[in-house]
Design an enzyme around this catalytic site. Structure first.
Site, mmCIF file in Angstrom:
data_model
loop_
_atom_site.group_PDB
_atom_site.id
_atom_site.type_symbol
_atom_site.label_atom_id
_atom_site.label_comp_id
_atom_site.label_asym_id
_atom_site.label_seq_id
_atom_site.Cartn_x
_atom_site.Cartn_y
_atom_site.Cartn_z
ATOM 1 N N ASP A 169 -6.064 -3.307 11.937
ATOM 2 C CA ASP A 169 -5.725 -2.321 10.478
ATOM 3 C C ASP A 169 -4.338 -1.623 10.901
ATOM 4 O O ASP A 169 -3.751 -1.276 12.080
ATOM 5 C CB ASP A 169 -6.514 -1.358 10.234
ATOM 6 C CG ASP A 169 -6.579 -0.822 8.771
ATOM 7 O OD1 ASP A 169 -5.662 -1.445 8.119
ATOM 8 O OD2 ASP A 169 -7.011 0.264 8.656
ATOM 9 N N ASN A 225 -10.067 -8.274 0.112
ATOM 10 C CA ASN A 225 -8.646 -8.113 0.281
ATOM 11 C C ASN A 225 -7.940 -8.916 -0.846
ATOM 12 O O ASN A 225 -6.766 -8.908 -1.020
ATOM 13 C CB ASN A 225 -8.178 -8.692 1.692
ATOM 14 C CG ASN A 225 -8.205 -7.927 3.001
ATOM 15 O OD1 ASN A 225 -8.312 -8.211 3.878
ATOM 16 N ND2 ASN A 225 -8.249 -6.670 2.443
#
Length: 241
Positions: A19, A67
């Site tokens: 991330d 996503n």
């Protein structure tokens, strides 16, 4: 800095939620995809660090089922990046004896990408070094739902008795059925959540949430976290005698 543990106490399987790519790029006044490209380069360094760190299995979270909610430009750019990464790294991964697997639901993925994924898996199937698993269009809940559906189909077909369905049966239907459960899960960028990643498999994993953004996450920091793991006492619900 703690050194990697090679006496059997270190993590055999490390999973990483990579991330912070977008924030890393934004801090530099660049588009988010610039950060994703920088993050892809970081993967190679971590894979190369695994043997010396005593890590046999590495699983990385590349693209989640959630996503798809990102902008069309970013999603298209990520899919292009995945294709380019496979084409660029395939020979090197094979030469370095890295066996590559992909987990996740491939149905929504671009056909060209699926072909490249299949080809890389076939090319590295005989490799005996680090086992690199890449999660693309992956979500823990989605994985369990798909596994349960396949299990139910086998029960309906008479291949499996309902009485035989237990916590040892379901993992055989998961995407990770040939992998050991992760011992250590690392998330970069300072976020302290698991984001639907390896929900079933990580029931007894240790977690490390670090502030470093993924493109800045070094092999040195990786090895430090691996070394720290070996100093933890793991009781799996029991007590020390």
């Amino acid at each position: 800095m703690p050194k990697p543990i090679r006496d059997g106490k270190g993590p055999r399987h490390v999973a990483i939620i990579m991330d912070g790519n977008g924030r890393w790029a934004t801090q530099r006044g660049r588009p988010r995809l610039f950060g994703h490209h920088a993050g892809a380069k970081r993967v190679r360094e971590i894979v190369e660090a695994c043997p010396d760190a005593g890590v046999k299995y590495l699983t990385i979270f590349a693209f989640s089922t959630e996503n798809w909610k990102r902008t069309q430009t970013e999603v298209a750019g990520l899919m292009s990046l995945f294709r380019r990464y496979i084409q660029k790294e395939a020979r090197a991964l094979h030469a370095e004896n890295v066996q590559v697997r992909f987990i996740g639901d491939r149905v929504k993925l671009d056909k060209k990408l699926i072909i490249l994924m299949d080809e890389l898996e076939a090319l590295t199937s005989g490799c005996t070094g680090v086992n690199l698993t890449i999660a693309i269009n992956y979500g823990g809940r989605d994985e369990v739902a798909r596994a349960t559906q396949r299990l139910a189909q086998d029960v309906a077909a008479g291949k499996l008795s309902p009485d035989d369905v237990n916590e040892e049966t379901l993992p055989k239907y998961l995407d990770t059925c040939v992998l050991p459960d992760p011992d250590l899960v690392i998330r970069t960028s300072g976020e302290a959540r698991i984001s639907n990643f390896l929900l079933w498999q990580s029931a007894y994993a240790e977690y490390e949430f670090v502030d470093t953004l993924w493109p800045d996450f070094s092999a040195e920091e990786f090895c430090s976290l691996v070394g720290s793991y070996g100093q933890r006492e793991r009781r799996y619900g029991g007590v020390k005698a």
